[in-house]
Design a protein around this motif. Structure first.
Motif, PDB file in Angstrom:
ATOM      1  N   SER A  10      11.190  63.780 -17.065  1.00 33.83           N
ATOM      2  CA  SER A  10      11.466  64.946 -16.235  1.00 33.83           C
ATOM      3  C   SER A  10      12.851  65.488 -16.577  1.00 33.83           C
ATOM      4  O   SER A  10      13.830  64.745 -16.644  1.00 33.83           O
ATOM      5  N   GLU A  30      14.629  67.218 -14.677  1.00 35.94           N
ATOM      6  CA  GLU A  30      15.494  67.088 -13.507  1.00 35.94           C
ATOM      7  C   GLU A  30      16.162  65.717 -13.459  1.00 35.94           C
ATOM      8  O   GLU A  30      17.273  65.587 -12.945  1.00 35.94           O
ATOM      9  N   LEU A  31      15.470  64.700 -13.973  1.00 35.44           N
ATOM     10  CA  LEU A  31      16.053  63.362 -13.996  1.00 35.44           C
ATOM     11  C   LEU A  31      16.898  63.122 -15.238  1.00 35.44           C
ATOM     12  O   LEU A  31      17.898  62.393 -15.176  1.00 35.44           O
ATOM     13  N   GLN A  65      23.545  67.595  -9.137  1.00 36.28           N
ATOM     14  CA  GLN A  65      22.433  67.028  -9.911  1.00 36.28           C
ATOM     15  C   GLN A  65      22.333  67.670 -11.299  1.00 36.28           C
ATOM     16  O   GLN A  65      21.241  67.982 -11.778  1.00 36.28           O
ATOM     17  N   THR A  87      22.356  66.682 -14.614  1.00 38.58           N
ATOM     18  CA  THR A  87      22.286  65.533 -15.527  1.00 38.58           C
ATOM     19  C   THR A  87      22.766  65.882 -16.929  1.00 38.58           C
ATOM     20  O   THR A  87      23.203  65.003 -17.670  1.00 38.58           O
TER      21      THR A  87
END
Length: 307
Positions: free
Chosen positions: A83, A85-86, A267, A269
Motif C-alpha cells: 500500500s 499509504e503504508l 503520515q 511515509t
C-alpha cells in the motif's frame, strides 16, 4: 618432402626407459597425449572465468544488490502488493527527495544533523581513547578505570534520554551528550584491546635496543594497536547515527529528526523513507572514509583482501 612428428608422452616415456643413463624403475607418470589443436580445457575455463571476473570492476558489482531490491520494491508498488499509504514507492521517494532538495529544507537538516553527530563523535571519541590509553598502558589506570567503564557500558544509552533531559534540558546539549555516550565505549574497548594485544616479543625487542617508555609507546604499542583503533572508530561512527536518530526525537526543531517527526504527524511515509536513506548514505560515506584511512595508515601491514 618429409614431415616430422613430435613425440607423444608415451614415446617420451619409452625413450627414457630405454636410455642407459635413466633409471628404468622410475614410476613418474608420463604426460597424457593431447590431440593437436586442443589445449587443457579445465585450465582454459578457469583462466577465462578469472578474466571475466577481473573485467568487471568492484564498484560496478557492489550496487547490483541494492538496485535489485529497489526494482523489486517498485514492481511490488506497481502490482499493488504494498500500500502506498503504508510505504511510498521508490519513484515517489525520488520525487520527494528532489522537492526537499530544491526547497533547501533537506540540505539544512543534513547540516544540522552532521554538526550534532560530529560534535558527539569528537567528544565521545576523545574521552574513549583517553580512557583506553590510561587503562591499557598503565596497570594503575586499568585498576581504576576498566571496571567502572565495563559496568557503565552495559547500560543502554537510549534509556538515559529521560535522565539527560532532566540534567541538560531539551536543547542541543542532551542530543550531543547522547551521541557522545554511545560513541565512547566502542572506541574504548577496541583501543584497550589493541594495546593489550601487542606482541610481547616486539616490546621486549624494543626494550633491548634501548627505547625509552615514550619511544616504546610511540613506535611499537600505538602502531600495533592502530588496526583495533580504526575498527573501533568504524563501530563508533555506526552507533553515532543510531544515537542521533534517538537524540533528535527530543523536541527537535531542526535536523533530520524534525523532518521525520513532522512526516509522522502527517503520515508522509515518503519523507520518512527519504530521511532514512539519507541516514544510511551518511553512514556509508563516513565508513568509506575510515576504510580509506585504513588503507593509508595500514599500508605497512599485509592483509587478506578476498579471492
Amino acid at each position: 618432402m618429409t614431415t616430422q612428428t613430435l613425440p607423444t608422452g608415451r614415446d617420451t616415456a619409452r625413450a627414457a626407459g630405454q636410455d642407459g643413463g635413466a633409471d628404468a624403475s622410475d614410476n613418474t607418470p608420463a604426460l597424457p597425449d593431447v590431440p593437436p589443436g586442443r589445449g587443457a580445457p579445465a585450465l582454459t575455463t578457469v583462466t577465462a572465468s578469472a578474466a571475466r571476473r577481473r573485467g568487471v570492476p568492484r564498484w560496478v558489482r557492489r550496487p547490483v544488490g541494492p538496485l535489485l531490491l529497489l526494482l523489486l520494491w517498485q514492481i511490488a508498488s506497481w502490482r499493488g502488493s504494498t500500500s502506498t499509504e503504508l510505504l511510498a514507492s521508490p519513484w515517489t521517494v525520488v520525487t520527494t527527495f528532489a522537492d526537499l532538495v530544491g526547497s533547501g529544507e533537506l540540505p539544512t537538516a543534513i547540516a544540522v544533523s552532521l554538526r550534532r553527530a560530529a560534535t558527539g563523535v569528537l567528544l565521545g571519541g576523545s574521552v574513549g581513547v583517553l580512557l583506553a590509553l590510561l587503562a591499557g598502558l598503565f596497570r594503575l589506570g586499568e585498576d581504576l578505570i576498566d571496571a567502572s567503564v565495563q559496568m557503565i557500558r552495559t547500560v543502554p544509552f537510549v534509556g538515559l534520554i529521560p535522565l539527560f533531559i532532566i540534567w541538560f534540558g531539551i536543547g542541543e546539549t542532551p542530543k550531543i551528550a547522547l551521541v557522545a555516550f554511545g560513541v565512547a565505549f566502542p572506541l574504548y574497548i577496541n583501543t584497550y584491546a589493541g594495546i593489550r594485544n601487542v606482541d610481547s616479543s616486539l616490546v621486549e625487542a624494543a626494550r633491548t635496543v634501548g627505547l625509552t617508555r615514550l619511544g616504546l609507546i610511540r613506535h611499537v604499542i600505538l602502531p600495533g594497536a592502530l588496526p583495533n583503533v580504526l575498527v573501533g572508530l568504524r563501530f563508533s561512527l555506526a552507533i553515532s547515527w543510531l544515537a542521533l536518530i534517538f537524540a533528535e526525537q527530543i523536541n527537535a526543531n531542526q535536523g533530520l529528526g524534525q523532518l521525520m517527526n513532522d512526516a509522522q504527524e502527517f503520515q508522509r511515509t515518503d519523507i520518512i523513507v527519504v530521511c532514512l536513506v539519507v541516514y544510511a548514505f551518511l553512514g556509508l560515506t563516513v565508513d568509506a572514509i575510515v576504510r580509506l584511512l585504513e588503507r593509508v595508515l595500514l599500508s605497512w601491514r599485509p592483509a587478506f583482501s578476498g579471492t
